[in-house]
Design an enzyme around this catalytic site. Structure first.
Site, PDB file in Angstrom:
ATOM      1  N   VAL A  37       1.094  -1.256   0.042  1.00 16.68           N
ATOM      2  CA  VAL A  37       0.040   0.185  -0.065  1.00 16.68           C
ATOM      3  C   VAL A  37       0.919   1.239   0.408  1.00 16.68           C
ATOM      4  CG1 VAL A  37      -0.367   0.615   2.830  1.00 16.68           C
ATOM      5  CG2 VAL A  37      -2.190   1.140   0.397  1.00 16.68           C
ATOM      6  N   TYR A  78      -1.380  -2.422  -9.895  1.00 19.01           N
ATOM      7  CA  TYR A  78      -0.716  -3.390  -8.899  1.00 19.01           C
ATOM      8  C   TYR A  78      -0.566  -4.799  -9.704  1.00 19.01           C
ATOM      9  CZ  TYR A  78      -1.498  -6.119  -4.845  1.00 19.01           C
ATOM     10  OH  TYR A  78      -1.505  -7.147  -4.106  1.00 19.01           O
ATOM     11  N   HIS A  81       3.053  -3.931 -10.982  1.00 19.36           N
ATOM     12  CA  HIS A  81       3.574  -2.818 -10.843  1.00 19.36           C
ATOM     13  C   HIS A  81       4.970  -4.244 -10.209  1.00 19.36           C
ATOM     14  CE1 HIS A  81       6.545  -0.953  -7.401  1.00 19.36           C
ATOM     15  NE2 HIS A  81       4.920   0.326  -7.739  1.00 19.36           N
TER      16      HIS A  81
END
Length: 112
Positions: A37, A78, A81
């Site tokens: 996060v 995401y 990534h």
């Protein structure tokens, strides 16, 4: 609801960790997972827990994670990534089974 208006997507993951996995290895993997996060801009929140149900309906799943992304495109960002890919390589060998559900927040208005 602000998240509805922005098009946020939630991901719920249920993990069944391999029984032979040492607890310290699971703990280290969760710490690394929680740090995503801070590394992936589209990942807006991260929560987790372990099963505490008394109904015994969890079918061996031990951990639940809930992630919130800014959009469906954010989920794709995401997934690609480098920090997520690195985590995946670390965690995947510990997993016996996983269930993943992505959903957009949908308001429900009771007609009564």
């Amino acid at each position: 609801m602000e998240e509805e208006a922005k098009g946020f997507v939630r991901r719920v993951l249920l993990f069944k960790v391999k029984p032979e996995t040492p607890p310290d290895q699971i703990e280290e993997a969760i710490k690394r997972y929680s740090n995503l996060v801070n590394l992936v801009e589209s990942l807006k929140s991260w929560h987790m827990g372990t099963d505490v149900s008394i109904e015994n309906l969890q079918e061996g799943f031990t951990h639940v994670f809930e992630l919130t992304y800014e959009s469906a495109e954010g989920v794709a960002e995401y997934m690609a990534h480098p920090a997520h890919l690195e985590f995946h390589e670390l965690f995947w060998p510990l997993v016996e089974k996983v269930v993943v559900i992505d959903y957009k927040l949908t308001p429900f208005r009771n007609p009564n």
